[in-house]
Design a protein around this motif. Structure first.
Motif, PDB file in Angstrom:
ATOM      1  N   LEU A 123       5.182 -12.088   1.088  1.00 14.12           N
ATOM      2  CA  LEU A 123       6.013 -11.066   1.722  1.00 14.12           C
ATOM      3  C   LEU A 123       7.266 -10.873   0.890  1.00 14.12           C
ATOM      4  O   LEU A 123       8.098 -11.775   0.772  1.00 14.12           O
ATOM      5  CB  LEU A 123       6.381 -11.487   3.154  1.00 14.12           C
ATOM      6  N   THR A 124       7.401  -9.713   0.284  1.00 15.60           N
ATOM      7  CA  THR A 124       8.552  -9.417  -0.553  1.00 15.60           C
ATOM      8  C   THR A 124       9.354  -8.270   0.054  1.00 15.60           C
ATOM      9  O   THR A 124       8.836  -7.485   0.850  1.00 15.60           O
ATOM     10  CB  THR A 124       8.123  -9.035  -1.988  1.00 15.60           C
ATOM     11  N   ALA A 125      10.598  -8.187  -0.323  1.00 11.97           N
ATOM     12  CA  ALA A 125      11.460  -7.128   0.189  1.00 11.97           C
ATOM     13  C   ALA A 125      11.470  -5.960  -0.781  1.00 11.97           C
ATOM     14  O   ALA A 125      11.637  -6.139  -1.984  1.00 11.97           O
ATOM     15  CB  ALA A 125      12.882  -7.649   0.398  1.00 11.97           C
ATOM     16  N   ASP A 152      13.093 -13.525 -15.787  1.00 18.77           N
ATOM     17  CA  ASP A 152      14.113 -12.591 -16.256  1.00 18.77           C
ATOM     18  C   ASP A 152      14.379 -11.529 -15.198  1.00 18.77           C
ATOM     19  O   ASP A 152      13.441 -11.021 -14.576  1.00 18.77           O
ATOM     20  CB  ASP A 152      13.623 -11.933 -17.562  1.00 18.77           C
ATOM     21  N   TRP A 153      15.634 -11.203 -14.975  1.00 16.81           N
ATOM     22  CA  TRP A 153      16.026 -10.129 -14.059  1.00 16.81           C
ATOM     23  C   TRP A 153      16.624  -8.985 -14.870  1.00 16.81           C
ATOM     24  O   TRP A 153      17.471  -9.201 -15.738  1.00 16.81           O
ATOM     25  CB  TRP A 153      17.059 -10.620 -13.047  1.00 16.81           C
ATOM     26  N   LYS A 154      16.197  -7.773 -14.543  1.00 14.77           N
ATOM     27  CA  LYS A 154      16.720  -6.586 -15.197  1.00 14.77           C
ATOM     28  C   LYS A 154      17.138  -5.556 -14.154  1.00 14.77           C
ATOM     29  O   LYS A 154      16.560  -5.481 -13.073  1.00 14.77           O
ATOM     30  CB  LYS A 154      15.666  -5.937 -16.106  1.00 14.77           C
ATOM     31  N   MET A 210      10.930 -10.651 -13.401  1.00 11.07           N
ATOM     32  CA  MET A 210       9.734 -10.854 -14.226  1.00 11.07           C
ATOM     33  C   MET A 210       9.528 -12.328 -14.535  1.00 11.07           C
ATOM     34  O   MET A 210      10.469 -13.033 -14.908  1.00 11.07           O
ATOM     35  CB  MET A 210       9.856 -10.071 -15.540  1.00 11.07           C
ATOM     36  N   ARG A 211       8.289 -12.790 -14.373  1.00 16.05           N
ATOM     37  CA  ARG A 211       7.903 -14.140 -14.773  1.00 16.05           C
ATOM     38  C   ARG A 211       7.263 -14.058 -16.145  1.00 16.05           C
ATOM     39  O   ARG A 211       6.361 -13.245 -16.376  1.00 16.05           O
ATOM     40  CB  ARG A 211       6.935 -14.743 -13.759  1.00 16.05           C
ATOM     41  N   SER A 220       3.927 -11.432 -14.491  1.00 16.91           N
ATOM     42  CA  SER A 220       3.993 -10.661 -13.254  1.00 16.91           C
ATOM     43  C   SER A 220       5.421 -10.181 -13.054  1.00 16.91           C
ATOM     44  O   SER A 220       6.365 -10.709 -13.652  1.00 16.91           O
ATOM     45  CB  SER A 220       3.527 -11.493 -12.054  1.00 16.91           C
ATOM     46  N   GLU A 221       5.575  -9.165 -12.192  1.00 17.36           N
ATOM     47  CA  GLU A 221       6.909  -8.653 -11.924  1.00 17.36           C
ATOM     48  C   GLU A 221       6.995  -8.120 -10.498  1.00 17.36           C
ATOM     49  O   GLU A 221       5.995  -7.698  -9.905  1.00 17.36           O
ATOM     50  CB  GLU A 221       7.290  -7.555 -12.914  1.00 17.36           C
ATOM     51  N   LEU A 222       8.195  -8.171  -9.952  1.00 16.54           N
ATOM     52  CA  LEU A 222       8.486  -7.654  -8.622  1.00 16.54           C
ATOM     53  C   LEU A 222       9.664  -6.694  -8.722  1.00 16.54           C
ATOM     54  O   LEU A 222      10.583  -6.910  -9.515  1.00 16.54           O
ATOM     55  CB  LEU A 222       8.829  -8.791  -7.661  1.00 16.54           C
TER      56      LEU A 222
END
Length: 335
Positions: A123-125, A152-154, A210-211, A220-222
């Motif tokens: 469950l992601t926001a 990493d966050w962008k 991003m992982r 993967s990325e969210l």
């Protein structure tokens, strides 16, 4: 409350599923969430355990819930479908979901002390909405230990935070320099979330978590949207027209859960308007002698009034000094 999130029920046959969880997106705060899980057979005399990020949050079996095993975070907000147990329905409902509810959920079925099946849900926001100058937590969860994994966050194409097992590399971008942190004690449970200190409206936008594998490739990325809302003050303008006085109440940069109202001296609502996009405009004609003022309500953020105008029965009107009537009332967000 309408169930806005739904996952297709999967029938399990006693085998454990793979490590990749089914992904769900929490699209709005305070909505009800249905986490679906179904096993083949009658569950009325079996035991079912739901956990979040490896911690048991809800256990039911033998036709009852174990009260001591309902996590405090979910107390009075989580339930299952008693009438569906006979057909194997182990789904649960979380009411008034919060950002803190995001994470990896697992549904486990036990028969005679042995685990017979496992179903995972991520469950992601899809959004985070906060007031300006509050700290913003952007959630990102993976179902693995991240201690020795790079993530990493962008924001758009700009790196704002990078973590790997050799140390943390913060952003050199001036907008985020010294304002971004992570949760080192929660890496083992797969928590790659970050916190942005004292968020500003300029921080609003789409963020990507991003992982990255050992070869430097994205695994993967969210994506998540940050909405930073400021307490806006409405404006009031008046124009004398043939049939009376035209009143125009406006505000810019408001949230979708906002409302503009034109009120009279007794507080009665003369006219109301919802926003279109980030702006809100109320335009109406008044002919009755009275004092009028505009009220902008931004849900969970603030309420602001304008100065009052007096519309007489004749042709003239005048403004009451705004310092006498302007006020701001801050409200709690409730996360």
């Amino acid at each position: 409350m309408e169930l806005l999130l739904l996952i297709t029920i999967c029938l399990l046959t006693g085998q454990t599923l793979g490590n990749d969880p089914v992904k769900m997106i929490l699209k709005a705060r305070d909505q009800d969430v249905l986490l679906s899980c179904s096993f083949r057979g009658d569950l009325r005399d079996k035991n079912v355990t739901w956990n979040k990020d490896g911690k048991d949050i809800y256990v039911f079996g033998n036709k009852k819930v174990e009260p001591s095993l309902v996590d405090e975070q979910f107390r009075d907000r989580i339930s299952h479908f008693q009438d569906g147990l006979q057909s194997g329905n182990a789904s649960i409902k979380i009411t008034n979901a919060k950002i803190s509810d995001v994470g990896i959920y697992s549904c486990l079925f036990f028969d005679k002390g042995f685990q017979r099946g496992l179903w995972k849900i991520d469950l992601t926001a899809g959004y985070v909405e906060i007031r300006e100058d509050e700290d913003a937590i952007l959630p990102c969860h993976y179902g693995i230990d991240l201690t020795h994994t790079k993530f990493d966050w962008k924001k758009n194409r700009t790196d704002i935070f990078l973590y790997d097992n050799t140390g943390v590399i913060n952003s050199t971008d001036e907008q985020f320099k010294g304002r971004v942190s992570y949760f080192p004690d929660e890496l083992r449970s797969g928590n790659a979330s970050i916190k942005i200190k004292e968020a500003k409206r300029l921080d609003s936008g789409i963020y990507t978590c991003m992982r990255i594998n050992q070869g430097g490739q994205k695994e993967s990325e969210l994506h998540i949207e940050l909405v930073v809302v400021a307490c806006q003050k409405p404006n009031i303008r008046t124009t004398k027209v043939k049939d009376g006085v035209q009143v125009n109440c406006t505000a810019r940069g408001v949230s979708l859960k906002s409302k503009m109202e034109l009120k009279n001296r007794t507080g009665g609502t003369v006219y109301a308007k919802d926003p279109i996009g980030d702006d809100i405009t109320l335009l109406t004609l008044v002919t009755k002698e009275d004092h009028y003022y505009c009220v902008l309500t931004q849900e969970d953020i603030c309420v602001n009034k304008t100065e009052s105008i007096f519309v007489p029965s004749g042709a003239g009107y005048f403004l009451v000094p705004s310092s006498l009537l302007v006020f701001s009332l801050s409200l709690s967000l409730g996360f």
